[in-house]
Scaffold this active site. Structure first.
Site, PDB file in Angstrom:
ATOM      1  N   ARG A   1     -38.025 -51.610 -29.078  1.00 24.48           N
ATOM      2  CA  ARG A   1     -38.561 -50.612 -28.150  1.00 24.48           C
ATOM      3  C   ARG A   1     -37.719 -50.509 -26.881  1.00 24.48           C
ATOM      4  NH1 ARG A   1     -44.702 -52.590 -28.477  1.00 24.48           N
ATOM      5  NH2 ARG A   1     -43.606 -54.513 -28.970  1.00 24.48           N
ATOM      6  N   GLN A   2     -36.859 -51.506 -26.650  1.00 26.82           N
ATOM      7  CA  GLN A   2     -35.972 -51.435 -25.480  1.00 26.82           C
ATOM      8  C   GLN A   2     -34.631 -50.845 -25.919  1.00 26.82           C
ATOM      9  OE1 GLN A   2     -35.981 -54.878 -22.855  1.00 26.82           O
ATOM     10  NE2 GLN A   2     -37.648 -55.751 -24.055  1.00 26.82           N
TER      11      GLN A   2
ATOM     12  N   LYS B   1     -50.225 -36.979 -25.507  1.00 25.39           N
ATOM     13  CA  LYS B   1     -50.824 -37.760 -24.410  1.00 25.39           C
ATOM     14  C   LYS B   1     -50.276 -37.258 -23.094  1.00 25.39           C
ATOM     15  CE  LYS B   1     -49.506 -41.815 -25.945  1.00 25.39           C
ATOM     16  NZ  LYS B   1     -49.219 -43.243 -26.110  1.00 25.39           N
TER      17      LYS B   1
ATOM     18  N   SER C   1     -50.807 -53.446 -28.702  1.00 24.62           N
ATOM     19  CA  SER C   1     -52.132 -53.704 -28.108  1.00 24.62           C
ATOM     20  C   SER C   1     -53.221 -52.939 -28.861  1.00 24.62           C
ATOM     21  CB  SER C   1     -52.134 -53.262 -26.650  1.00 24.62           C
ATOM     22  OG  SER C   1     -52.038 -51.843 -26.592  1.00 24.62           O
TER      23      SER C   1
ATOM     24  N   HIS D   1     -37.648 -48.745 -34.905  1.00 21.67           N
ATOM     25  CA  HIS D   1     -38.400 -47.934 -33.938  1.00 21.67           C
ATOM     26  C   HIS D   1     -37.745 -46.571 -33.736  1.00 21.67           C
ATOM     27  CE1 HIS D   1     -40.918 -46.936 -30.613  1.00 21.67           C
ATOM     28  NE2 HIS D   1     -39.913 -46.905 -29.767  1.00 21.67           N
TER      29      HIS D   1
ATOM     30  N   ARG E   1     -50.628 -37.623 -18.733  1.00 20.29           N
ATOM     31  CA  ARG E   1     -51.197 -38.226 -17.526  1.00 20.29           C
ATOM     32  C   ARG E   1     -50.649 -37.374 -16.403  1.00 20.29           C
ATOM     33  NH1 ARG E   1     -52.670 -43.761 -17.262  1.00 20.29           N
ATOM     34  NH2 ARG E   1     -51.307 -44.270 -18.972  1.00 20.29           N
TER      35      ARG E   1
HETATM   36  C1  R5P Z   1     -44.279 -46.570 -29.192  1.00 19.35           C
HETATM   37  O1  R5P Z   1     -43.356 -45.807 -29.006  1.00 19.35           O
HETATM   38  C2  R5P Z   1     -44.618 -47.102 -30.550  1.00 19.35           C
HETATM   39  O2  R5P Z   1     -44.265 -46.197 -31.573  1.00 19.35           O
HETATM   40  C3  R5P Z   1     -46.099 -47.436 -30.641  1.00 19.35           C
HETATM   41  O3  R5P Z   1     -46.834 -46.228 -30.499  1.00 19.35           O
HETATM   42  C4  R5P Z   1     -46.503 -48.398 -29.559  1.00 19.35           C
HETATM   43  O4  R5P Z   1     -45.664 -49.513 -29.545  1.00 19.35           O
HETATM   44  C5  R5P Z   1     -47.939 -48.841 -29.776  1.00 19.35           C
HETATM   45  O5  R5P Z   1     -48.297 -49.695 -28.746  1.00 19.35           O
HETATM   46  P1  R5P Z   1     -49.816 -50.056 -28.432  1.00 19.35           P
HETATM   47  O6  R5P Z   1     -50.456 -50.471 -29.752  1.00 19.35           O
HETATM   48  O7  R5P Z   1     -49.706 -51.187 -27.457  1.00 19.35           O
HETATM   49  O8  R5P Z   1     -50.482 -48.842 -27.841  1.00 19.35           O
END
Ligand code: R5P
Length: 311
Positions: free
Chosen positions: A93-94, A191, A222, A127, A193
């Site tokens: 993810r990084q 999403k 999470s 990813h 914000r």
């Molecule tokens: C983000 O870009 C990934 O594809 C997942 O959506 C993300 O890592 C999910 O994270 P969490 O379960 O903490 O919301």
């Protein structure tokens, strides 16, 4: 061909070796008293084509170090070719700088694996596909989609399906799955914000009324993204929401969050060793990708096509 396993997902390594009808290479991957990793290979690997199976999941740094040291041991033992089989590539993810003065850790990890002596890399649902370009060695990125599509057809094939991407970034992955499901329609959770500190607003792009929604993503960490998306879809009139996720990272209280969520079911693969909580959860089901990885390894060893696995 030989299969060497680190400690991060021994059941998966055994299942891959079982598929290939090979024993795991006799080796010990253990710790000194101060937690330093020590690897000893107890059989000859000179001139061999060796596949090291080690997802770099939690604890990511320890598992990464084990992988690097296994590769180093093989290189110094004159293995002919070393393939790092990393079904879950931690740090993925990084993959870009989210702000000034931040690292691109996925690139650093790719450099470490290459410098340790890997000649090839094999992973599953990276990813971002571009991470393949972080490696200057041949890199195969397998997809769990065929395994998921078969399961979806068997369990939900009779229903009015709708494939849903939980964010705009996941649309390509969702579209690929929808194609395998007889071109099922697609929806996207957007999403937003509006201002920092304001709670997220979920807008659904697409009509999900009375549809059996299949949320698809690469990672559940999470669980926040998926559980919120599931609720938003039900609020828009979806008949049910099931999630198919390649890598069950499931940190902290994620399993409890899933258990309490509006999700009908969370289906993950065994790319990461599932915790006892995940195994015991009534909402979580685990699909194995050992035959998929085993077949890819067989094809790499035979120098035949890997991409045709996904035709
Ligand atoms: C983000 O870009 C990934 O594809 C997942 O959506 C993300 O890592 C999910 O994270 P969490 O379960 O903490 O919301």
């Amino acid at each position: 061909m030989k299969i060497l396993a680190g400690n991060s997902n021994l059941p998966l390594a055994r299942a891959i070796a079982g598929y290939l009808e090979l024993p795991l290479t006799d080796a010990s991957v253990r710790r000194f008293a101060d937690e330093e990793v020590f690897v000893e290979i107890h059989e000859n690997v000179r001139g061999e084509d060796v596949f090291v199976v080690q997802p770099t999941s939690f604890p990511a740094n320890d598992n990464l170090m084990e992988l690097l040291i296994c590769i180093d041991a093989l290189r110094r033992a004159s293995a002919r070719r070393i393939t790092a089989v990393v079904p879950y590539f931690g740090y993925a993810r990084q993959d870009r700088k989210p702000g000034p003065r931040t690292p691109i850790s996925a690139k650093l990890v790719a450099n470490l694996i290459t410098e340790a002596g890997a000649n090839r890399m094999l992973s599953v649902d990276l990813h971002a596909g571009q991470i393949q370009g972080f490696f200057d060695i041949p890199t195969d990125n397998l997809y769990a989609a065929p395994v998921m599509a078969a399961d979806i057809q068997a369990r939900y094939g009779e229903q009015d399906l709708m494939v849903v991407s939980p964010d705009v970034g996941g649309v390509v992955r969702a579209r690929a799955l929808a194609k395998r499901l007889d071109n099922a329609p697609l929806a996207i959770v957007d999403k937003r914000r509006d201002r920092p500190g304001q709670s997220e607003v979920m807008n659904i792009i697409g009509d999900v009324q009375n549809r059996a929604c299949i949320l698809i993503d690469d990672i559940i960490d999470s669980g926040g993204t998926l559980c919120n998306a599931a609720q938003a879809l039900l609020d828009e009139g979806a008949a049910s929401v099931t999630a198919y996720i390649s890598h069950g990272v499931l940190s902290g209280g994620a399993v409890a969050r899933v258990d309490k969520s509006a999700l009908k079911e969370l289906v993950i693969t065994d790319s990461i060793l599932p915790t006892d909580a995940a195994i015991d959860s009534e909402k979580i089901r685990i699909l194995t990708i050992a035959p998929l990885i085993g077949e890819a390894i067989r094809r790499i060893a035979d120098e035949s096509s890997v991409s045709s696995l996904f035709d």
